[in-house]
Design a protein around this motif. Structure first.
Motif, PDB file in Angstrom:
ATOM      1  N   TYR A 155      65.477  50.168  51.392  1.00 52.78           N
ATOM      2  CA  TYR A 155      64.107  50.685  51.467  1.00 52.78           C
ATOM      3  C   TYR A 155      63.781  51.596  50.286  1.00 52.78           C
ATOM      4  N   LYS A 156      64.807  52.178  49.664  1.00 46.52           N
ATOM      5  CA  LYS A 156      64.552  53.039  48.505  1.00 46.52           C
ATOM      6  C   LYS A 156      63.847  52.278  47.391  1.00 46.52           C
ATOM      7  N   LEU A 157      64.150  50.984  47.236  1.00 51.78           N
ATOM      8  CA  LEU A 157      63.484  50.178  46.210  1.00 51.78           C
ATOM      9  C   LEU A 157      61.992  50.061  46.496  1.00 51.78           C
ATOM     10  N   ARG A 158      61.614  49.996  47.766  1.00 52.84           N
ATOM     11  CA  ARG A 158      60.192  49.911  48.122  1.00 52.84           C
ATOM     12  C   ARG A 158      59.493  51.241  47.836  1.00 52.84           C
ATOM     13  N   PHE A 159      60.191  52.357  48.088  1.00 46.62           N
ATOM     14  CA  PHE A 159      59.641  53.652  47.721  1.00 46.62           C
ATOM     15  C   PHE A 159      59.418  53.724  46.216  1.00 46.62           C
ATOM     16  N   LEU A 160      60.395  53.236  45.448  1.00 43.10           N
ATOM     17  CA  LEU A 160      60.279  53.258  43.986  1.00 43.10           C
ATOM     18  C   LEU A 160      59.115  52.397  43.524  1.00 43.10           C
ATOM     19  N   ASP A 161      58.957  51.237  44.136  1.00 41.92           N
ATOM     20  CA  ASP A 161      57.846  50.354  43.775  1.00 41.92           C
ATOM     21  C   ASP A 161      56.509  51.035  44.050  1.00 41.92           C
ATOM     22  N   SER A 162      56.400  51.718  45.174  1.00 46.73           N
ATOM     23  CA  SER A 162      55.168  52.432  45.507  1.00 46.73           C
ATOM     24  C   SER A 162      54.906  53.547  44.505  1.00 46.73           C
TER      25      SER A 162
END
Length: 411
Positions: free
Chosen positions: A53-60
């Motif tokens: 999920y950290k990758l999705r935070f980074l994308d956001s």
């Protein structure tokens, strides 16, 4: 303006491992529930679920960035930090993995803080919450994890990430939006709290926000035990919650009145207080928060004491029943706190003054007279009819006494 990534900052950057004896019995308050932030808990098995999920935070985070983002500057910052003072068990990580960790964890911190931002243009994309199924409970767990002394990133790095947003916002503003404990804003116009106040992490900045103390102050002496709040009230001490911009440093005892700023008790309070106390112990800083907890521990002996402080606006209870507040402060065992540095009690003079005042016979009598007045006004003079009845009864009593005297004299 981007925060200055100067070398001097890294000379003081130090992250701590909380001693086992301080954690014992309260491991929950020091352990991440959901996400690792920084190096000390990186790679823990029970936290691996959050890594994807950290990758999705980074994308956001990337989608909201301006055009000045510099991966090179970020890498330089991360490589400087890897040489900072870290416990030995926090160093087993490659340089490339370290830089990746910094960026991913930094994006998590920024995005979680923006959930509660009232600035719409940079507020967190709500669809991300839905996709990740981030319920309020999980959001609370993430915030819990961000308050842990062992789960931190350098404050200046977070300020650095915030500086790239299309509409920059200060870390101070975000902390106020997310962690409101009732104390007033400090220098809200500042752009860099890591520079202006020398704060190295969230824990340190929150400590600064609660105490209102921006430099080392000589404490006054040993811990002094005082009576609980209801006993002090019976001895003539009045309590008053001071509204407005006040901090722990503004607690005063003057003219028989104990003035204290409101303190909001919520689900994050225990985690915050325990981790700040651990920070004060590990860093050898003045124990302002430890002193505050010891003061409240002394004042709160029964639920009636909590009721009194809630009624006077000194405690704002968002935690549940007042019994839970009592249990919270009873769990901060005074002797355990006292043994660290008993000569560093910030409220030594205040407690000494309270003891002197409450032991005065004159003040005790004044308090009793005041209590009797309140009872009379409440039970006998609360409305005009009771006043008339009491006056009539007094007149009747006087006439009866006069008649009796006249009867005796006529004999």
């Amino acid at each position: 303006m981007l925060p200055n990534l100067d070398l001097e900052y890294f000379q003081y950057l130090h992250f701590y491992r909380v001693p086992d004896d301080h954690k014992r019995g309260y491991e929950e308050s020091f352990s991440p529930r959901l996400v690792s932030i920084g190096q000390l808990h990186h790679g823990k098995p029970h936290l691996q679920h959050m890594e994807s999920y950290k990758l999705r935070f980074l994308d956001s985070y990337i989608k909201r960035m301006g055009c000045d983002f510099s991966l090179e500057a970020l890498t330089t910052f991360a490589m400087k930090w890897i040489n900072c003072k870290l416990p030995e068990d926090g160093r087993n990580i490659s340089n490339d993995e370290f830089v990746k960790m910094m960026l991913l964890d930094g994006a998590v911190v920024v995005e979680v803080l923006l959930i509660r931002s009232d600035i719409r243009s940079i507020g967190m994309n709500k669809s991300l919450l839905v996709v990740m199924n981030l319920t309020n409970g999980i959001e609370e767990d993430l915030k819990h994890d961000m308050l842990l002394l062992e789960n931190q990133l350098p404050l200046r790095f977070i300020e650095y990430l915030l500086s790239f947003l299309s509409e920059p916002i200060t870390i101070y503003k975000l902390l106020l939006d997310n962690f409101n404990f009732g104390f007033a804003p400090i220098m809200a116009s500042s752009n860099s709290f890591s520079t202006d106040f020398g704060c190295l992490s969230f824990v340190e900045l929150l400590r600064r926000m609660i105490t209102g103390i921006d430099k080392k102050i000589q404490c006054h002496g040993d811990y002094i035990q005082i009576c609980c709040a209801t006993q002090l009230l019976e001895a003539g001490v009045k309590f008053k919650g001071v509204k407005g911009h006040h901090f722990i440093k503004d607690i005063k005892f003057s003219n028989g009145e104990l003035l204290m700023p409101p303190f909001i008790i919520n689900n994050h309070t225990e985690t915050l207080l325990r981790n700040i106390i651990a920070y004060e112990k590990c860093s050898k800083r003045n124990e302002y928060i430890c002193s505050y907890v010891m003061l409240l521990h002394s004042l709160l002996d029964t639920v009636k004491d909590v009721d009194l402080l809630v009624e006077e606006g000194i405690i704002v209870n968002h935690f549940g029943r007042n019994e839970k507040v009592l249990e919270l402060f009873n769990s901060f065992y005074t002797v355990k706190l006292e043994k660290y540095r008993s000569d560093d009690f910030y409220f030594h003079e205040l407690c000494n003054a309270l003891n002197t005042y409450s032991k005065s016979i004159w003040h005790q009598w004044k308090a009793k007279i005041s209590k009797w007045k309140i009872i009379l006004m409440r039970d006998y003079f609360s409305n005009p009819w009771t006043v008339i009845s009491v006056i009539g009864a007094i007149i009747l009593l006087l006439l009866t006494i006069a008649q009796t005297i006249c009867s005796i004299l006529s004999l």
